[in-house]
Write a protein that holds these residues in place. Structure first.
Motif, mmCIF file in Angstrom:
data_model
loop_
_atom_site.group_PDB
_atom_site.id
_atom_site.type_symbol
_atom_site.label_atom_id
_atom_site.label_comp_id
_atom_site.label_asym_id
_atom_site.label_seq_id
_atom_site.Cartn_x
_atom_site.Cartn_y
_atom_site.Cartn_z
ATOM 1 N N ASN A 2 0.822 -1.226 0.000
ATOM 2 C CA ASN A 2 0.000 0.000 0.000
ATOM 3 C C ASN A 2 0.847 1.264 0.000
ATOM 4 O OD1 ASN A 2 -2.480 -1.476 0.150
ATOM 5 N ND2 ASN A 2 -2.058 -1.827 2.333
ATOM 6 N N ASP A 3 2.046 1.156 -0.543
ATOM 7 C CA ASP A 3 2.979 2.274 -0.557
ATOM 8 C C ASP A 3 3.068 2.811 -1.983
ATOM 9 O OD1 ASP A 3 4.998 4.088 -0.271
ATOM 10 O OD2 ASP A 3 6.504 2.649 0.451
ATOM 11 N N LEU A 4 2.654 4.051 -2.152
ATOM 12 C CA LEU A 4 2.668 4.634 -3.489
ATOM 13 C C LEU A 4 4.086 4.728 -4.042
ATOM 14 C CD1 LEU A 4 -0.004 7.477 -3.098
ATOM 15 C CD2 LEU A 4 -0.276 5.206 -4.147
ATOM 16 N N THR A 5 5.064 4.840 -3.148
ATOM 17 C CA THR A 5 6.445 4.894 -3.634
ATOM 18 C C THR A 5 6.914 3.528 -4.120
ATOM 19 O OG1 THR A 5 7.332 4.476 -1.413
ATOM 20 C CG2 THR A 5 6.970 6.781 -2.052
ATOM 21 N N SER A 6 6.195 2.464 -3.736
ATOM 22 C CA SER A 6 6.534 1.113 -4.189
ATOM 23 C C SER A 6 5.514 0.632 -5.207
ATOM 24 C CB SER A 6 6.598 0.141 -3.004
ATOM 25 O OG SER A 6 7.619 0.495 -2.117
ATOM 26 N N SER A 7 5.030 1.517 -6.015
ATOM 27 C CA SER A 7 4.057 1.143 -7.047
ATOM 28 C C SER A 7 4.648 1.439 -8.413
ATOM 29 C CB SER A 7 2.758 1.906 -6.854
ATOM 30 O OG SER A 7 2.978 3.298 -6.953
ATOM 31 N N ALA A 8 4.092 0.780 -9.427
ATOM 32 C CA ALA A 8 4.544 0.979 -10.797
ATOM 33 C C ALA A 8 3.336 0.967 -11.716
ATOM 34 C CB ALA A 8 5.543 -0.101 -11.192
ATOM 35 N N HIS A 9 3.377 1.799 -12.746
ATOM 36 C CA HIS A 9 2.277 1.914 -13.709
ATOM 37 C C HIS A 9 2.866 1.884 -15.107
ATOM 38 C CE1 HIS A 9 -0.094 3.363 -10.244
ATOM 39 N NE2 HIS A 9 1.002 4.077 -9.957
ATOM 40 N N ALA A 10 2.085 1.372 -16.052
ATOM 41 C CA ALA A 10 2.568 1.318 -17.432
ATOM 42 C C ALA A 10 1.395 1.228 -18.385
ATOM 43 C CB ALA A 10 3.505 0.135 -17.617
ATOM 44 N N SER A 11 1.591 1.767 -19.572
ATOM 45 C CA SER A 11 0.669 1.575 -20.696
ATOM 46 C C SER A 11 1.307 0.571 -21.629
ATOM 47 C CB SER A 11 0.441 2.903 -21.436
ATOM 48 O OG SER A 11 -0.184 3.842 -20.599
ATOM 49 N N ILE A 12 0.517 -0.391 -22.063
ATOM 50 C CA ILE A 12 1.060 -1.486 -22.867
ATOM 51 C C ILE A 12 0.344 -1.542 -24.210
ATOM 52 C CG2 ILE A 12 1.785 -2.851 -20.880
ATOM 53 C CD1 ILE A 12 -0.789 -4.423 -21.130
ATOM 54 N N PRO A 13 1.013 -2.031 -25.224
ATOM 55 C CA PRO A 13 0.419 -2.061 -26.575
ATOM 56 C C PRO A 13 -0.482 -3.265 -26.798
ATOM 57 C CG PRO A 13 2.668 -2.859 -26.655
ATOM 58 C CD PRO A 13 2.424 -2.462 -25.232
ATOM 59 N N LEU A 14 -1.364 -3.555 -25.844
ATOM 60 C CA LEU A 14 -2.340 -4.632 -26.040
ATOM 61 C C LEU A 14 -3.520 -4.400 -25.113
ATOM 62 C CD1 LEU A 14 -2.071 -6.953 -23.509
ATOM 63 C CD2 LEU A 14 0.113 -7.271 -24.645
ATOM 64 N N GLN A 15 -4.662 -4.916 -25.523
ATOM 65 C CA GLN A 15 -5.872 -4.818 -24.717
ATOM 66 C C GLN A 15 -5.957 -6.041 -23.820
ATOM 67 O OE1 GLN A 15 -8.218 -2.273 -24.689
ATOM 68 N NE2 GLN A 15 -6.688 -1.179 -25.910
ATOM 69 N N ILE A 16 -6.255 -5.831 -22.520
ATOM 70 C CA ILE A 16 -6.283 -6.924 -21.539
ATOM 71 C C ILE A 16 -7.730 -7.317 -21.265
ATOM 72 C CG2 ILE A 16 -5.781 -7.543 -19.153
ATOM 73 C CD1 ILE A 16 -3.343 -5.816 -19.278
ATOM 74 N N TYR A 17 -7.965 -8.606 -21.413
ATOM 75 C CA TYR A 17 -9.265 -9.172 -21.059
ATOM 76 C C TYR A 17 -8.988 -10.403 -20.205
ATOM 77 C CZ TYR A 17 -11.086 -6.181 -24.758
ATOM 78 O OH TYR A 17 -11.405 -5.110 -25.538
ATOM 79 N N SER A 18 -9.658 -10.502 -19.080
ATOM 80 C CA SER A 18 -9.359 -11.563 -18.110
ATOM 81 C C SER A 18 -9.633 -12.940 -18.686
ATOM 82 C CB SER A 18 -10.185 -11.363 -16.843
ATOM 83 O OG SER A 18 -11.562 -11.402 -17.130
ATOM 84 N N GLY A 19 -8.824 -13.922 -18.218
ATOM 85 C CA GLY A 19 -8.973 -15.294 -18.655
ATOM 86 C C GLY A 19 -9.818 -16.116 -17.698
ATOM 87 N N ASP A 20 -9.854 -17.418 -17.964
ATOM 88 C CA ASP A 20 -10.738 -18.305 -17.195
ATOM 89 C C ASP A 20 -10.167 -18.656 -15.817
ATOM 90 O OD1 ASP A 20 -12.507 -18.377 -19.299
ATOM 91 O OD2 ASP A 20 -11.526 -20.101 -20.229
ATOM 92 N N THR A 21 -8.845 -18.903 -15.743
ATOM 93 C CA THR A 21 -8.257 -19.466 -14.519
ATOM 94 C C THR A 21 -7.055 -18.640 -14.074
ATOM 95 O OG1 THR A 21 -8.899 -21.676 -15.280
ATOM 96 C CG2 THR A 21 -7.307 -21.555 -13.471
#
Length: 1308
Positions: free
Chosen positions: A471-490
């Protein structure tokens, strides 16, 4: 009434303080009641049951109801049988049985316990033993008395293995008694304060004990404040308990007036942990669970000023102590006692000594958190996801010791790729991939493999991804990626199915080993109990509803300050900079004595020795002086001659000596030595050592026994004399010390103190220098110890049934054994020690194999070393065996070490109880025939010789050392046997030193000549020397072997000349161009044979080594050990009636050739070293035996160290040093004042330096001088410096400067 009760309890505590915590906890001496037989059916439950007649209610010991026991529906390792005892109970033993009349029984099982039926904990018999051995048939009862009792309400049996021909079947019984306790709960915003009667408690030993449980890693358990910032605080910090004792302001107290002790680990596991703090006479014992730290709070801590108030659970008011954490405790306490007073009971009865801050309850509310343990790299947890969503939110917590491991993976919907959340080097990484595209990586956090709980939040929406750690914002990372994410089954947590589709889950990251909890998927908490019941998802190799993490570095099994680190399965020791090696830093990398270094071929120099080997004492630096005897020199901090004035009995002069080793290290070294001594010089003018009138000492010294000694150097204890009194040579026969004559002139009492039990000198007190014209000066030399009694301590075993017996070997956690042996027998047991089941044995199994076998409860194990050559060759061989909780190892001589790794979850304690048998066994079979020497157990030597004196069939000592150590005698030295060891006889060697390796070198000045007359020598020695008969004047030489080394810049030069009565000769010269010529004239009627060596100029100031050998007409020459040439003589093959050998200039009339005469006109200026002609060493004879050898010396001839490779002191060269201070004894009539005035010596030294500089400048100005003169001047300068140093030390001692100290003195 209550106060009387308290007084009674306190008095009871004083009578038996160490038992009180057991009594108040409700334990009884006979806590072995049957607990299961009277329980109702509802108290039994299980993971499953095969049928109603196999239900858990039929699992009572020796009962036959139903099918005769419990059996689950499926026999696998996820089944369990659970007992609810109705309340917390003390359990002291368990018993198991198989199913009645069946083939169903359990062969091993785990035992788990819990207070609530959730968050289980595994019981461990030892630090690493989890499993209990079960049954071997259906009806016999296997009973286990628990090493430490369990206090719990619920108990679970988890079968691990069962009869392969049947299934799981169990009947059980528990034994114990009622456990009574008082509990109080804190919500993190409250605390309890207890105020006690200071008058009543002031004289008592203070003891605080309690138990606690919590899920929070931080919080203050106990605080006691005082005046001026003084306080004692017990605080939980990152799951470890820290005891801080603070004296407050560092301005008024030194920085070390703070004690901070940390104990325990992983204490935030929501299980009970016990704490005891004892304080009495500044002795503090701090115990957490089974681990105790003891220390003595000295000095400043005597003034610890504390109030009579204890705060539990936190600090009442923020800011009371600004340097303390204000985090209050969130969890439960049980059985808080202060000096026998039950604090919780007082609180429950609302006594006036107690008051509360915040809300508390007298119960323990436990959060319903279900952790899960991933036991191996093959473990995994598969949970269903919601397929096709464009938003993913997953949260969980984990704890682990491993740096790597897969945390989470998911194959995304519609073949859009996948993501992997994993640990790499203790950091959380996310790898997102799509077929045909480069993976995208995100990193967050650091050091997450520290065993603490860490939270991870993963969020993905369309092409945005973020991860947050703790829960530490200084220990967080963000990124934009060249693909669309859709959740899988498992979703796969912790790993992948071994037989699964790799596109579903990538196992290349390695499986996770550790714990997880509070898993949520899209803000929905996963019910792990439903997973355990196979209602949701699936899993493999998990333990659900417990976190099985353990701290393998607690206790720290890394010895000698080794740094412990760990993974899930093991721990590792970093032994860097400790001076020790091995898997637990147990074995010292240094030898135990200078004697051991010497017999590995080492020469004089500084060495670290570890006098107790693998024992607790560390290594320390000494100087080893390798002469025929081996001397250990240990320096102290005050070797200068020191003047003393104005001292009397009211104001004595006292000096303390601090050595380069601790007193314990010194004691061990002294005890091992054959002899120790320390020179003490006392110079006096009207300063007495003993008052003859009343017999009281006026000066004295104190040794390591801390006793006052009044005898002095050269005398014996309790004699109260000096050396002159002991010898009857004092300047005044009425006194026993020269100084007691009380004369108004300088005299001295000097000698060696040699009573080992009193050495070294640690303090000297002088009281008689305050009268007119009264003065004294003292000088204490370093501690000198000779030899090592243990190194040669040996015994000979002459009959197979014979053996020596010693007390039991104690090495429960680590043990090492080392010794030397020699034998002609093909097999035999070196030593054996037995226990009830455990044992340890080292034996010669065959002529070429040594086996180290042992058992610590995991079954017999062995380590063997095979040698390519036979070990029964009657030479000494070295054996070293070590066993610790990580591995066992064996080494023989210099062969590669073999080792056997211990099981990670096995027994670790080696428990022996019989005598230690050396040279045989208790059964008197397979006994050893031969010799055993220097037997060491855990660094301590066993006295084999003393025990052998009283043992039939065994003799003390063992002859025949030269067969093993003779190769240490070099350069023609002969090995001579001694009772304890050997020596090298260098009589017929051109070298000296303990191993005949010390170069004998000399500087030759202009016109110097050294002539050795063979005829005189052989006339004297023909009846005593076996070599003399070949050198009579009427005999001939058919062969010569000549070796020497030289260094010069002069050409031409005559190096060596051998003459004959028949005008035959041999000359070795350097020509004008610096080439070497060997000129043999073996026929007086012919010209000499001339053999030129034209490889390069040999007059280059570098050391040149020559070996010349003639065998009749064949001549071989070797230069610098690599240039080899062969020649044939034509002038003859016999050297007739040799007369003399000359080094340098020939002074007698000689009929030699012109080139030899030219070389002789210059003679030789430079260095000659280690000259050997057959068995004659003329240079050595001239330097060391000039008075008895037939040697004639003319000109400047000085012994030098020029024969070393660099012309200066060489590390590899042997040196022999004098131990005593040459300036010690002073001529009785010479006043000390002359010695004190050393200004003239200093001025002379300055003048010498100036002259030297001017000479160097003059040499540089003249090229010829530079080429031909610098070397000779440096050699002469070295010689002069040595002479001047010697003469300075033979004069009176100086107290104002050490410039005149002998440069050889003690070499520190």
């Amino acid at each position: 009434m209550d106060s009387l009760t308290e007084i009674f309890l306190k008095l009871l505590f004083l009578l038996s303080a160490h038992h009180w915590h057991t009594a108040v906890a409700g334990n009884k001496y006979n806590c072995d009641d049957q607990l299961v037989s009277s329980l109702p059916q509802s108290s039994f439950s299980s993971s499953s049951e095969m049928s109603s007649s196999h239900s858990p209610g039929f699992a009572r010991l020796n009962r036959r109801e139903g099918a005769g026991g419990w059996s689950p529906l499926v026999s696998n390792k996820y089944q369990w049988l659970q007992i609810d005892l109705g309340e917390r109970t003390e359990i002291t033993a368990v018993a198991t049985q198989g199913g009645y009349g069946s083939s169903d029984w359990v062969t091993s099982y785990l035992l788990m316990f819990s207070d609530t039926g959730r968050n289980w904990k595994q019981y461990r018999q030892e630090e690493s033993i989890w499993a209990f051995s079960g049954n071997k048939n259906s009806d016999s009862v296997v009973y286990y008395k628990l090493h430490h009792s369990i206090n719990a309400r619920f108990l679970r049996f988890v079968p691990l293995d069962w009869n392969p021909s049947g299934r799981i079947g169990m009947r059980i019984e528990l034994y114990g008694c009622t456990y009574r306790s008082e509990v109080v709960g804190f919500d993190g915003k409250s605390c309890l304060i207890y105020t006690f009667n200071q008058k009543l408690m002031s004289e008592l030993k203070e003891v605080i004990s309690l138990k606690f449980k919590t899920m929070q890693s931080d919080g203050i358990l106990l605080h006691r404040k005082g005046q001026n910032g003084h306080h004692i605080t017990l605080e939980l910090i990152k799951g470890k308990l820290s005891l801080l004792i603070n004296l407050g302001d560092t301005k008024t107290h030194p920085p070390n007036a703070h004690i901070n002790i940390t104990l325990g680990s992983l204490l935030d596991d929501q299980h009970w942990h016990s704490v005891i703090i004892e304080y009495f006479n500044n002795q503090v014992n701090f115990t957490v669970d089974k681990h105790t730290h003891r220390f003595h709070a000295r000095g400043e801590f005597s003034y610890l000023d504390l109030d009579y108030e204890l705060s539990f659970g936190g600090i009442p008011l923020l800011g009371k102590s600004g340097i303390l954490s204000s985090r209050n405790f969130h969890g439960c306490f049980e059985n808080i006692y202060y000096n026998g007073v039950n604090i919780i009971d007082l609180a429950r009865r609302q006594k006036s000594q107690i008051y509360f801050v915040g809300n508390m309850s007298f119960s323990c509310l436990e959060p319903q958190v279900v952790p899960v343990t991933f036991l191996s790299t093959n473990s995994y947890l598969a949970l269903p996801g919601t397929s096709g969503q464009n938003e993913i939110l997953i949260r969980f917590q984990f704890r682990t010791w491993n740096k790597q491991g897969l945390l989470l993976s998911n194959k995304l919907h519609r073949d859009s790729g996948g993501f992997f959340l994993y640990l790499r080097n203790g950091k959380v990484k996310i790898s997102l991939h799509k077929p045909g595209k480069t993976p995208s990586d995100i990193t967050a956090g650091a050091g997450l493999n520290n065993g603490q709980w860490h939270s991870v939040s993963f969020f993905a929406k369309r092409n945005r991804v973020s991860v947050t750690v703790d829960n530490d914002l200084t220990s967080s990372a963000h990124a934009s990626i060249p693909l669309q994410i859709y959740s899988g089954d498992t979703l796969y947590f912790g790993g992948c199915p071994s037989s699964g589709n790799t596109s579903e889950c990538n196992a290349s990251f390695g499986g996770f080993q550790g714990c997880m909890r509070l898993i949520t998927i899209d803000n929905k908490t996963v019910d792990m109990i439903s997973v355990q019941q196979n209602i949701v998802g699936n899993f493999s190799d998990l333990q659900i509803d417990l976190c099985g993490i353990i701290d393998r570095c607690l206790p720290n099994y890394c010895e000698h300050g080794g740094e412990c680190s760990q993974s899930w399965n093991s721990f590792y020791c970093n032994c860097s900079y400790t001076g020790y090696k091995g898997s637990t830093c147990h074995y010292s990398i240094y030898e135990q004595s200078c004697e051991a270094y010497k017999h590995k071929g080492n020469t004089s120099g500084f060495y670290n020795i570890d006098s107790d080997g693998s024992g607790p004492l560390g290594p320390f630096l000494v100087y080893c002086n390798m002469t025929d005897a081996t001397w250990t020199i240990i320096q102290h901090n005050n070797t200068n001659l020191t003047r003393v004035k104005s001292a009397n009995q009211e104001k004595p002069y006292t000096v303390f000596f601090k050595y380069s080793a601790s007193l314990d290290q010194l004691q061990t070294t002294i005890n091992q030595a054959e002899h120790c001594e320390q020179e003490f010089a006392y110079h006096c003018k009207k300063s007495r050592l003993l008052d003859k009138i009343d017999g009281m000492p006026l000066s004295w010294w104190i040794g390591r026994t801390n006793e006052t000694q009044t005898y002095w150097g050269g005398s014996l204890p309790a004699v109260h004399k000096c050396a002159c009194g002991f010898e009857g040579s004092c300047i005044d026969s009425q006194h026993y010390c020269n100084c007691d004559a009380d004369r108004d002139e300088w005299t001295n009492d000097t000698g060696f103190l040699s009573y080992k039990e009193h050495l070294p000198v640690t303090e000297i007190v002088i009281t008689d220098t305050d009268r007119p014209n009264s003065e004294a000066a003292y000088k204490l030399g370093p501690l000198l110890c000779r030899g090592d009694r243990t190194f040669w301590n040996s015994a000979s075993f002459n009959t197979e049934p014979s053996y020596l017996h010693f007390p039991t070997l104690h090495g429960e956690l680590s043990a090492d054994v080392s010794f030397f042996f020699k034998t002609t027998a093909s097999s035999g047991v070196f030593l054996e020690n037995l226990g009830i089941q455990d044992f340890i044995r080292i034996e010669l199994y065959s002529p070429s194999e040594v086996i180290f076998s042992f058992d610590v409860g995991n079954g017999p194990s062995e380590v063997s070393v095979q040698s390519l050559t036979f070990l029964n060759d009657n030479q000494w061989h070295y054996v070293k065996a070590e066993r610790n909780i990580k591995e066992a190892s064996l080494q023989v001589d210099q062969l590669p070490q073999r080792s056997h790794t211990a099981p990670s979850n096995g027994h670790i304690l080696l428990q022996l109880n019989s005598q230690l048998f050396v040279g045989g066994t208790a059964s008197r079979q397979k006994g050893f025939l031969g010799c055993i020497r220097s037997l060491q157990l855990n660094g301590m030597a066993l006295d084999l010789e003393e025990r052998a004196k009283i043992t039939p069939g065994v003799e003390p000592g063992c002859p025949g050392h030269c067969s093993s150590y003779g190769n240490l005698c070099h350069n023609g030295g002969k090995c001579r046997e001694k009772y304890s060891g050997f020596s090298c006889d260098c009589t017929f060697s051109a070298y000296a030193g303990p191993f005949c390796k010390k170069e004998i070198s000399a500087y030759f000045g202009t016109g110097t000549s050294v002539t050795y007359n063979f005829q005189e020598y052989y006339t004297l020695a023909k009846n005593s020397s076996s070599h003399a008969s070949s050198f009579y004047a009427d005999m001939t030489l058919n062969r010569e072997a000549i070796t020497f080394a030289f260094r010069t810049t002069q050409t031409p030069s005559l190096l060596l000349y051998v003459s004959s009565f028949y005008k035959e000769y041999l000359s070795i010269i350097l020509t004008r161009n610096g080439s070497l010529q060997i000129r043999y004239k073996l026929d007086s009627q012919q010209d000499p044979d001339v053999f030129g060596i034209n490889i390069k100029s040999m007059a280059n100031g570098q050391l040149q080594h020559m070996t010349i050998k003639r065998e009749e007409k064949r001549l071989s020459v070797e230069i610098n050990q690599n240039e080899r040439m062969k020649f044939i003589l034509s002038s003859g093959r016999e050297f007739n009636a040799i007369k003399s050998l000359t080094l340098g200039k020939i002074l007698e009339n000689s009929d030699v050739d012109e080139e030899t005469m030219k070389a002789n006109s210059q003679g030789f200026i430079g260095c000659l070293s280690s000259v050997q002609f057959n068995h004659i060493a003329p240079l050595k004879a001239a330097l060391h035996h000039s008075s008895s050898a037939p040697v004639i010396i003319k000109g400047l001839f000085t012994e030098s160290n020029c024969g070393t490779l660099t012309g200066a002191d060489s590390i590899s060269s042997e040196t022999t040093h004098s131990f005593a201070d040459d300036s010690g004894p002073i001529d009785k009539g010479q006043p000390l004042a002359n010695a004190i005035r050393s200004d003239s010596a200093i001025i002379g030294g300055v003048i010498a330096v100036v002259i030297f500089i001017l000479l160097c400048i003059a040499a540089i100005a003249t090229r010829i001088c530079k080429k031909k003169g610098i070397y000779s001047k440096n050699e002469a300068k070295a010689s002069e410096n040595e002479d001047s140093a010697e003469s300075a030390l033979k004069s009176e001692p100086s107290m104002q400067t050490t410039a005149s100290e002998n440069q050889k003195e003690y070499f520190f």
